[in-house]
Write a protein that holds these residues in place. Structure first.
Motif, mmCIF file in Angstrom:
data_model
loop_
_atom_site.group_PDB
_atom_site.id
_atom_site.type_symbol
_atom_site.label_atom_id
_atom_site.label_comp_id
_atom_site.label_asym_id
_atom_site.label_seq_id
_atom_site.Cartn_x
_atom_site.Cartn_y
_atom_site.Cartn_z
ATOM 1 N N GLN A 126 0.819 -1.222 0.000
ATOM 2 C CA GLN A 126 0.000 0.000 0.000
ATOM 3 C C GLN A 126 0.854 1.274 0.000
ATOM 4 O O GLN A 126 0.489 2.295 0.578
ATOM 5 N N SER A 129 -1.926 3.453 -3.189
ATOM 6 C CA SER A 129 -3.255 2.858 -3.170
ATOM 7 C C SER A 129 -4.302 3.930 -3.431
ATOM 8 O O SER A 129 -4.059 5.118 -3.213
ATOM 9 N N ARG A 131 -7.896 5.362 -2.431
ATOM 10 C CA ARG A 131 -8.910 5.369 -1.371
ATOM 11 C C ARG A 131 -10.287 5.392 -2.027
ATOM 12 O O ARG A 131 -10.590 6.279 -2.841
ATOM 13 N N THR A 132 -11.125 4.405 -1.649
ATOM 14 C CA THR A 132 -12.381 4.168 -2.357
ATOM 15 C C THR A 132 -13.544 4.003 -1.387
ATOM 16 O O THR A 132 -13.396 3.385 -0.328
ATOM 17 N N ARG A 156 -7.901 0.799 -1.664
ATOM 18 C CA ARG A 156 -8.035 0.847 -0.209
ATOM 19 C C ARG A 156 -9.498 1.159 0.082
ATOM 20 O O ARG A 156 -9.917 2.321 0.064
ATOM 21 N N MET A 158 -12.668 1.974 1.950
ATOM 22 C CA MET A 158 -12.955 2.645 3.215
ATOM 23 C C MET A 158 -14.289 2.195 3.824
ATOM 24 O O MET A 158 -14.440 2.142 5.037
ATOM 25 N N ASN A 185 -11.644 12.697 4.168
ATOM 26 C CA ASN A 185 -10.778 11.509 4.169
ATOM 27 C C ASN A 185 -10.034 11.305 2.853
ATOM 28 O O ASN A 185 -9.509 10.220 2.589
ATOM 29 N N VAL A 187 -10.899 10.831 -0.198
ATOM 30 C CA VAL A 187 -11.357 9.721 -1.053
ATOM 31 C C VAL A 187 -11.114 10.086 -2.511
ATOM 32 O O VAL A 187 -11.420 11.200 -2.943
#
Length: 448
Positions: A126, A129, A131-132, A156, A158, A185, A187
């Motif tokens: 990671q 990566s 963020r999803t 990654r 979430m 965050n 995303v």
């Protein structure tokens, strides 16, 4: 900036370095002039561009790209060897030039293996990566979670948002909560399940994405209609689902398969049938009365009728166009039994391949009467007629050849034919051909 921004140019440059350095070291006479350099490098550029060889799809891995890789080798090989015809003569033997080309292929393959190996390590750790989050929850959530949970793909996950509360540890709140969460965050990709979102909610998320460098992807309400062979095509701005897509829908793929068929069939006709036909003719005259060849109308691509040719293996009979050969069939001659067990009786179909009615590999063509019978009784039977019929096929090497004894025989035959259509590649064809030749030397229970 997209994490894949530098992947394509770096891979392209690395491949050109391998090609150019190999040619410079091993065959300098073929390389040290401006025309040769332009010829090899521009050829690589145009072939890779035509094949879309450098995609940035996150879910791509070495095995998926393998088909494209061998197609690239085939096309670049034609370019490479044709250079010795169009450019100046060189002091290298044909055997040596083949070795040079194979060296290039080997080095490119090693680089590709190392590329995917190092990329997978980076993603598993990671270091890089994506963020999803998913917005909405329906049956597709579990399916897409399986993709996110594969470390090599570099996601990654979430969690998900939905207006129906849940005790799941990955539940993050209502759809309205997602708007702030995406920013707080960091995303990067948002997957929206259309079945759980209103039109206004989707539009709002699209506005967020368009104004914040977030990627938004819509998973449509599939009504359970999607299949592994499905593809999405754009007609202007209208998305259209093609539920029966095949690699052979592409013009270049059909061209490659046709070129392979022509060269392979010509080789068999010149080097095998040229002497085999007289031998079989003499033996057949000694064995039984009747013509050398047996021809029969069969259904091909799009259910078009064509004459299929074989060496005659039966005595003349009135059931030849309606009844398949069965075990212990009294119609089969002594010579015919040998021809059928070794599949030599099928070899005249290389003439069918040469004129374009058939392919080397594809679904076996059936008698007209059997097509009419199975198209109404066997689900998806007619799907196999999207392709040219073949002398051999995946179903045949998997044991589903010859007589149909149980309904499962034809059902499995159709299943393998459809699988072949969906997964075609020139390498797949070669594997089936090799398996067919191997099966000749193994006792096949259905070879009668």
């Amino acid at each position: 900036m997209n994490k894949s921004f530098f992947v394509i140019p770096l891979s392209f440059i690395a491949h050109l370095l391998i090609i150019n350095s190999t040619l410079y070291v091993l065959t300098p006479d073929t390389y040290l002039n401006i025309y040769s350099i332009l010829y090899y490098n521009l050829s690589w550029f145009f072939i890779t561009y035509a094949l879309d060889f450098y995609p940035t799809a996150r879910r791509e891995h070495f095995n998926i790209n393998l088909k494209n890789f061998f197609t690239l080798f085939l096309l670049f090989g034609l370019i490479y060897f044709s250079s010795f015809v169009f450019l100046a003569p060189y002091p290298y033997s044909a055997h040596y030039l083949v070795q040079v080309f194979l060296t290039i292929c080997l080095l490119l393959t090693v680089f590709r293996i190392l590329f995917y190996w190092s990329r997978n390590i980076i993603r598993r750790k990671q270091y890089v990566s994506t963020r999803t989050v998913v917005i909405g929850r329906d049956k597709n959530l579990k399916k897409i979670r399986r993709i996110f949970d594969i470390p090599e793909y570099g996601y990654r996950y979430m969690g998900y948002f939905d207006n129906s509360s849940s005790s799941s540890p990955t539940y993050l709140g209502t759809i309205e909560n997602s708007y702030n969460y995406i920013f707080e965050n960091n995303v990067e990709e948002v997957y929206c399940l259309a079945s759980r979102l209103s039109k206004d909610e989707i539009r709002h998320l699209m506005n967020i994405a368009d104004n914040s460098l977030k990627k938004i992807k819509i998973i449509p309400d599939n009504k359970e209609l999607f299949s592994r062979a499905m593809s999405i095509e754009l007609y202007d701005s209208v998305p259209v689902l093609n539920l029966r897509a095949s690699p052979l829908d592409l013009e270049y793929a059909n061209l490659i398969k046709r070129i392979f068929d022509i060269f392979f069939s010509l080789a068999v006709i010149v080097f095998v049938l040229s002497w085999l036909i007289p031998v079989v003719f003499i033996l057949m005259k000694l064995d039984s009365k009747g013509p050398l060849f047996f021809k029969q109308k069969r259904h091909g691509v799009n259910k078009n009728t064509f004459w299929c040719y074989k060496f005659r293996s039966m005595a003349k009979n009135e059931d030849s166009d309606t009844k398949m050969a069965t075990k212990g069939d009294m119609r089969i001659t002594k010579l015919g039994s040998i021809l059928r067990k070794t599949s030599i009786d099928e070899l005249p179909q290389f003439f069918n391949v040469l004129i374009g009615d058939m392919s080397i590999v594809g679904p076996r063509p059936h008698m007209e009467v059997h097509t009419k019978q199975y198209e109404t009784s066997v689900d998806k039977y007619l799907v196999r007629h999207f392709l040219k019929p073949g002398i051999t096929g995946l179903a045949q090497v998997k044991g589903y050849r010859g007589e149909i004894i149980h309904k499962s025989d034809i059902v499995n035959r159709v299943r393998y034919d459809i699988f072949y259509m969906e997964k075609w590649s020139i390498l797949f064809d070669i594997q089936i051909i090799v398996r067919t030749v191997t099966n000749i030397f193994v006792a096949d229970k259905k070879a009668y």
